[in-house]
Design a protein around this motif. Structure first.
Motif, PDB file in Angstrom:
ATOM      1  N   TRP A 183      -7.293  12.829  22.299  1.00  0.00           N
ATOM      2  CA  TRP A 183      -6.061  12.172  21.848  1.00  0.00           C
ATOM      3  C   TRP A 183      -6.266  11.320  20.598  1.00  0.00           C
ATOM      4  CZ3 TRP A 183      -7.308   7.085  22.150  1.00  0.00           C
ATOM      5  CH2 TRP A 183      -8.247   6.698  23.123  1.00  0.00           C
ATOM      6  N   VAL A 184      -7.508  11.147  20.171  1.00  0.00           N
ATOM      7  CA  VAL A 184      -7.767  10.251  19.041  1.00  0.00           C
ATOM      8  C   VAL A 184      -6.991  10.627  17.777  1.00  0.00           C
ATOM      9  CG1 VAL A 184      -9.543   9.551  17.383  1.00  0.00           C
ATOM     10  CG2 VAL A 184      -9.935   9.284  19.824  1.00  0.00           C
ATOM     11  N   PRO A 185      -7.029  11.906  17.340  1.00  0.00           N
ATOM     12  CA  PRO A 185      -6.290  12.237  16.106  1.00  0.00           C
ATOM     13  C   PRO A 185      -4.812  11.875  16.205  1.00  0.00           C
ATOM     14  CG  PRO A 185      -7.615  14.102  16.839  1.00  0.00           C
ATOM     15  CD  PRO A 185      -7.723  13.076  17.899  1.00  0.00           C
ATOM     16  N   TYR A 186      -4.240  12.090  17.373  1.00  0.00           N
ATOM     17  CA  TYR A 186      -2.806  11.796  17.528  1.00  0.00           C
ATOM     18  C   TYR A 186      -2.531  10.307  17.406  1.00  0.00           C
ATOM     19  CZ  TYR A 186      -2.995  16.567  19.211  1.00  0.00           C
ATOM     20  OH  TYR A 186      -3.219  17.908  19.304  1.00  0.00           O
ATOM     21  N   LEU A 187      -3.499   9.516  17.841  1.00  0.00           N
ATOM     22  CA  LEU A 187      -3.334   8.065  17.737  1.00  0.00           C
ATOM     23  C   LEU A 187      -3.233   7.645  16.263  1.00  0.00           C
ATOM     24  CD1 LEU A 187      -3.212   5.605  19.620  1.00  0.00           C
ATOM     25  CD2 LEU A 187      -5.665   5.293  19.234  1.00  0.00           C
ATOM     26  N   TYR A 188      -4.081   8.256  15.426  1.00  0.00           N
ATOM     27  CA  TYR A 188      -4.007   7.946  13.989  1.00  0.00           C
ATOM     28  C   TYR A 188      -2.661   8.365  13.401  1.00  0.00           C
ATOM     29  CZ  TYR A 188      -8.987   6.871  13.590  1.00  0.00           C
ATOM     30  OH  TYR A 188     -10.203   6.292  13.713  1.00  0.00           O
ATOM     31  N   LEU A 189      -2.164   9.488  13.896  1.00  0.00           N
ATOM     32  CA  LEU A 189      -0.923  10.014  13.326  1.00  0.00           C
ATOM     33  C   LEU A 189       0.301   9.228  13.785  1.00  0.00           C
ATOM     34  CD1 LEU A 189      -1.438  13.882  13.610  1.00  0.00           C
ATOM     35  CD2 LEU A 189      -1.697  12.433  11.593  1.00  0.00           C
ATOM     36  N   LEU A 190       0.148   8.512  14.881  1.00  0.00           N
ATOM     37  CA  LEU A 190       1.316   7.911  15.530  1.00  0.00           C
ATOM     38  C   LEU A 190       2.156   6.987  14.633  1.00  0.00           C
ATOM     39  CD1 LEU A 190       2.826   7.866  18.231  1.00  0.00           C
ATOM     40  CD2 LEU A 190       1.523   5.803  18.812  1.00  0.00           C
ATOM     41  N   PRO A 191       1.546   6.003  13.948  1.00  0.00           N
ATOM     42  CA  PRO A 191       2.411   5.078  13.184  1.00  0.00           C
ATOM     43  C   PRO A 191       3.275   5.815  12.166  1.00  0.00           C
ATOM     44  CG  PRO A 191       0.123   4.314  13.192  1.00  0.00           C
ATOM     45  CD  PRO A 191       0.114   5.676  13.821  1.00  0.00           C
ATOM     46  N   HIS A 192       2.651   6.706  11.419  1.00  0.00           N
ATOM     47  CA  HIS A 192       3.424   7.446  10.423  1.00  0.00           C
ATOM     48  C   HIS A 192       4.467   8.324  11.097  1.00  0.00           C
ATOM     49  CE1 HIS A 192       4.224  10.869   7.689  1.00  0.00           C
ATOM     50  NE2 HIS A 192       4.242   9.923   6.773  1.00  0.00           N
TER      51      HIS A 192
END
Lengths: 312, 309
Positions: free
Chosen positions: A21-30
């Motif tokens: 799930w890490v990549p999705y966490l980075y993508l979340l704010p944007h």
């Protein structure tokens, strides 16, 4: 796209980036902002254009394509002004785009070969592009002011010319707007052309020189064809920019005289923020947006081509 | 455009700059015999000087007008330079109770800085997994973001405005900052630079057990300071110079400086001494910044191509 990494192998996630799930966490704010301020407004804008939006009401009445039909029905004020301002905008585009392409190319060619003070000249020609449109507009309104503006003072001094009320004359009011726009934005295309000129392999010119080609022949058969991609890019981006004319007319002529320099963007904002006809303005935005999309589609393909070429 | 310019930057952009260009440049013909080089260049140099003076003329005229009394701005015959220079116009508008210039300047400075910072942070966080991690839906999501670049800005004007009303964000900094933040441009730009960093660089750190955030902050970001600064500068300028949006979402004390000088202009419609003083206040900080950092401005521009508002 994304040719630099192997395609992900399904079902077997590799640990380097940590838990899955890490990549999705980075993508979340944007992604959240993207959904709220890009995806949602597109749908919302369409919805508004299909209803009669009343800012004071909680319930909005569905009217279907009414506001679009007005734009294609001769006789309604929206039809008259939308297409009139669309015509104004098209006229501005026709007047400004060729000038912005050729004067930019001219400046870039003047600066192509080393010459004393080259970087200073380049900085001076580029300098106006950093100014806000309001600054640029007020400067040129003052330059072209009837009677007291510097341009009219000079026209008065030069023999065989006389003062002319540019700002208040139908047709002539475009001159301050177009001249101001060229001064303001020619630097962009000049930089584009400058980079492209520097990238033309010198051997082409050497070969042409051996063949005895003159300056014009070298330009016609080497420089100009080599610049084709940049010219196309500049043409498309400048056209898009010109179609979105707003600030220059707003500040220099306020759309006058008699709405002859009012751009379609100005009319849309007038319909929304002066007449409070948000639904009508939304319908115009969609129609105008679709027309622009035809041009941005070309730009998008050009950008993608560059992208495909540049990424390893 | 972006990629092509990056490539240009990697090799010397100006071959033979200031060196002896005649050896390899187009002027190889006519080198042997004929007039000396400086004489050949003289017409071009003079053309450039004339054009440069024309380009600077409106700016000179702005400063010159702002230093004249209102009577002197329209005096006949024209005063090519202020005969009795005065700072009166500046004092008048700065002391005017309904023209809070410092407040307007702060509004612009704050909202543009916040916008630039937010854009860079979002672009880095988003471009990082899109370029250096493997996960399902990655390419699809990148395409979705990229496609949004195609949508003309006018589509967003009305819905964004109505959203600002609903959020109660009219006349707040929020309205100036948030709606533009998710634009694809920054993500797109940063991804290009992330992609250009060799993968081997992070392998060692990964073997040492560093997690993805440590790799980003300690290993990758040092490579990205220049593009991040360029993006920040570019977004700051875009926000500072934005016109249509702030014109309608912020009013009075909350206006941004460039918009405020036009609403201010409707009060002093033809009092050009004061108008030019206001215009000078709004533009001189940017002009000075350009003087010192013009390299970065120009590089940023060739990096990004023409970004339409």
């Amino acid at each position: 796209m994304a040719t630099e990494t192997a395609r992900p192998k399904r079902g077997r996630h590799r640990s380097p980036s940590g838990p899955a799930w890490v990549p999705y966490l980075y993508l979340l704010p944007h992604a959240v902002l993207f959904l709220v301020f890009i995806v949602y407004p597109i749908g919302f804008g369409l919805w508004v254009s299909l209803h009669r939006w009343n800012i004071l009401s909680d319930v909005q009445r569905f009217v279907g394509l009414d506001f679009y039909l007005r734009l294609v029905t001769p006789g309604s004020p929206q039809f008259t002004f939308f297409w009139k301002t669309m015509g104004n905008t098209a006229l501005f585009t026709v007047l400004s785009v060729p000038a912005l392409i050729f004067s930019a190319l001219g400046l870039a060619l003047l600066l192509e070969k080393p010459i004393a003070g080259r970087s200073v000249f380049r900085a001076i020609f580029f300098l106006p592009t950093i100014l806000a449109v309001s600054v640029m507009g007020l400067l040129w309104r003052w330059m072209f002011e009837n009677r007291t503006g510097l341009v009219n003072i000079l026209l008065d001094l030069v023999p065989f010319t006389q003062q002319f009320p540019f700002l208040t004359n139908v047709g002539w009011a475009w001159i301050p707007i177009v001249v101001g726009t060229i001064w303001w934005t020619v630097g962009f295309n000049m930089i584009l052309y400058g980079a492209a000129l520097a990238a033309i392999p010198r051997v082409y010119y050497e070969a042409a020189a051996i063949d005895g080609a003159g300056a014009w022949a070298r330009f016609r058969h080497i420089t100009w064809p080599q610049l084709n991609p940049v010219t196309l890019f500049a043409l498309v981006t400048t056209t898009i920019g010109s179609f979105q004319l707003f600030g220059q007319s707003h500040v220099i002529t306020a759309g006058g005289p008699l709405r002859t320099t009012q751009s379609v963007m100005m009319y849309i904002t007038e319909e929304a923020f002066t007449n409070f006809q948000f639904s009508s303005a939304a319908a115009m935005s969609v129609l105008f947006g679709l027309l622009l999309l035809l041009v941005t589609g070309v730009q998008f393909r050009l950008t993608l081509r560059d992208l495909g070429r540049g990424v390893r | 455009m972006i990629v092509r310019s990056t490539v240009n930057r990697a090799r010397p952009t100006i071959p033979f700059a200031d060196g002896d260009a005649a050896d390899t440049g187009p002027s190889v013909v006519g080198r042997r015999a004929g007039p000396p080089r400086w004489l050949l260049l003289a017409p071009r140099f003079l053309t450039l000087v004339v054009l440069a003076l024309l380009f600077l003329l409106p700016i000179y005229w702005m400063v010159s007008t702002s230093l004249k009394s209102e009577a002197a701005t329209v005096a006949q015959p024209v005063q090519w330079w202020p005969h009795e220079p005065t700072l009166e116009n500046y004092r008048t508008i700065l002391e005017s109770p309904n023209a809070p210039f410092l407040r307007w300047a702060w509004n612009s400075l704050f909202s543009s800085s916040a916008f630039a910072l937010g854009s860079v942070v979002l672009a880095v966080l988003t471009a990082y997994p899109l370029s250096r991690m493997r996960f399902r839906g990655r390419d699809t999501w990148f395409w979705v973001i990229l496609s949004s670049m195609m949508i003309p800005g006018v589509i967003f004007l009305i819905p964004h405005y109505l959203m600002m009303i609903r959020f109660d964000w009219i006349d707040t900094y929020h309205a100036l900052i948030w709606p533009g933040l998710p634009a694809a441009f920054g993500v797109f730009l940063m991804r290009q630079f992330f992609v250009s960093i060799p993968r081997e660089i992070e392998e060692a750190a990964r073997l040492d057990g560093a997690n993805s955030l440590q790799i980003l902050v300690r290993i990758l970001l040092p490579f990205l300071t220049a593009p991040m600064a360029t993006l920040a500068l570019f977004q700051f300028m875009a926000s500072w110079n934005n016109y249509v949006w702030p014109l309608f979402v912020v009013h009075g004390d909350m206006q941004t400086l460039p918009v405020a000088i036009t609403s201010f202009s409707s009060r002093y419609w033809t009092a050009y001494g004061k108008l030019m003083a206001g215009t000078a206040i709004a533009s001189i900080p940017i002009l000075i910044a350009f003087l010192f950092a013009q390299r970065y401005f120009i590089r940023g521009m060739s990096l990004t191509g023409l970004k339409d508002e």
